[in-house]
Scaffold this motif. Structure first.
Motif, PDB file in Angstrom:
ATOM      1  N   VAL A  17     -12.514   6.421   1.923  1.00 43.25           N
ATOM      2  CA  VAL A  17     -11.443   7.328   1.527  1.00 43.25           C
ATOM      3  C   VAL A  17     -10.969   6.994   0.114  1.00 43.25           C
ATOM      4  O   VAL A  17     -10.856   5.824  -0.252  1.00 43.25           O
ATOM      5  CB  VAL A  17     -10.260   7.214   2.525  1.00 43.25           C
ATOM      6  N   ARG A  18     -10.721   8.025  -0.643  1.00 43.33           N
ATOM      7  CA  ARG A  18     -10.198   7.820  -1.995  1.00 43.33           C
ATOM      8  C   ARG A  18      -8.728   8.194  -2.023  1.00 43.33           C
ATOM      9  O   ARG A  18      -8.324   9.243  -1.535  1.00 43.33           O
ATOM     10  CB  ARG A  18     -10.971   8.690  -3.006  1.00 43.33           C
ATOM     11  N   CYS A  19      -7.962   7.315  -2.597  1.00 49.01           N
ATOM     12  CA  CYS A  19      -6.529   7.539  -2.741  1.00 49.01           C
ATOM     13  C   CYS A  19      -6.282   8.721  -3.683  1.00 49.01           C
ATOM     14  O   CYS A  19      -6.890   8.816  -4.748  1.00 49.01           O
ATOM     15  CB  CYS A  19      -5.890   6.273  -3.297  1.00 49.01           C
ATOM     16  N   ARG A  20      -5.397   9.614  -3.288  1.00 48.33           N
ATOM     17  CA  ARG A  20      -5.108  10.783  -4.116  1.00 48.33           C
ATOM     18  C   ARG A  20      -4.259  10.415  -5.332  1.00 48.33           C
ATOM     19  O   ARG A  20      -4.197  11.174  -6.300  1.00 48.33           O
ATOM     20  CB  ARG A  20      -4.342  11.835  -3.298  1.00 48.33           C
ATOM     21  N   THR A  21      -3.603   9.306  -5.261  1.00 46.82           N
ATOM     22  CA  THR A  21      -2.688   8.927  -6.335  1.00 46.82           C
ATOM     23  C   THR A  21      -3.392   8.134  -7.439  1.00 46.82           C
ATOM     24  O   THR A  21      -3.290   8.458  -8.616  1.00 46.82           O
ATOM     25  CB  THR A  21      -1.516   8.103  -5.760  1.00 46.82           C
ATOM     26  N   CYS A  22      -4.135   7.075  -7.045  1.00 47.30           N
ATOM     27  CA  CYS A  22      -4.724   6.201  -8.061  1.00 47.30           C
ATOM     28  C   CYS A  22      -6.248   6.263  -8.076  1.00 47.30           C
ATOM     29  O   CYS A  22      -6.879   5.629  -8.905  1.00 47.30           O
ATOM     30  CB  CYS A  22      -4.250   4.765  -7.868  1.00 47.30           C
ATOM     31  N   GLU A  23      -6.838   7.018  -7.148  1.00 55.16           N
ATOM     32  CA  GLU A  23      -8.286   7.243  -7.092  1.00 55.16           C
ATOM     33  C   GLU A  23      -9.108   5.993  -6.780  1.00 55.16           C
ATOM     34  O   GLU A  23     -10.312   5.970  -6.994  1.00 55.16           O
ATOM     35  CB  GLU A  23      -8.792   7.904  -8.379  1.00 55.16           C
ATOM     36  N   SER A  24      -8.481   4.956  -6.272  1.00 52.52           N
ATOM     37  CA  SER A  24      -9.267   3.812  -5.817  1.00 52.52           C
ATOM     38  C   SER A  24      -9.816   4.130  -4.430  1.00 52.52           C
ATOM     39  O   SER A  24      -9.246   4.927  -3.685  1.00 52.52           O
ATOM     40  CB  SER A  24      -8.413   2.546  -5.797  1.00 52.52           C
ATOM     41  N   GLU A  25     -10.943   3.512  -4.094  1.00 50.58           N
ATOM     42  CA  GLU A  25     -11.591   3.783  -2.817  1.00 50.58           C
ATOM     43  C   GLU A  25     -11.390   2.636  -1.844  1.00 50.58           C
ATOM     44  O   GLU A  25     -11.298   1.483  -2.253  1.00 50.58           O
ATOM     45  CB  GLU A  25     -13.090   4.023  -3.032  1.00 50.58           C
ATOM     46  N   GLN A  26     -11.341   2.993  -0.584  1.00 56.08           N
ATOM     47  CA  GLN A  26     -11.091   1.995   0.449  1.00 56.08           C
ATOM     48  C   GLN A  26     -11.791   2.430   1.730  1.00 56.08           C
ATOM     49  O   GLN A  26     -11.883   3.615   2.020  1.00 56.08           O
ATOM     50  CB  GLN A  26      -9.571   1.911   0.663  1.00 56.08           C
TER      51      GLN A  26
END
Ligand SMILES: [Zn+2]
Length: 64
Positions: A17-26
């Motif tokens: 999943v990619r964060c919508r705020t900072c675009e980091s993936e997790q």
């Protein structure tokens, strides 16, 4: 046996999943039982619903 009354067993998976705020993936569990926050900005990425978690980020891939 009435097959239509059977509840499909949800298949649990890991999601990228990619964060919508900072675009980091997790990588998160699709049936997370607790709220998952972004490691980078603490944005809420997923929250438990009792079954499949509600995913707030962008699902990039479904793993295994
Ligand atoms: Zn973030």
């Amino acid at each position: 046996m009435a097959w239509e009354t059977l509840i499909p067993r949800p298949s649990s998976r890991f999601l990228r999943v990619r964060c919508r705020t900072c675009e980091s993936e997790q990588i998160i569990f699709s049936h997370a039982t607790h709220t998952i926050n972004c490691r980078t900005c603490s944005e809420k990425l997923a929250e438990p619903t009792g079954g499949k978690a509600k995913i707030n980020g962008v699902i990039l891939a479904i793993l295994g």
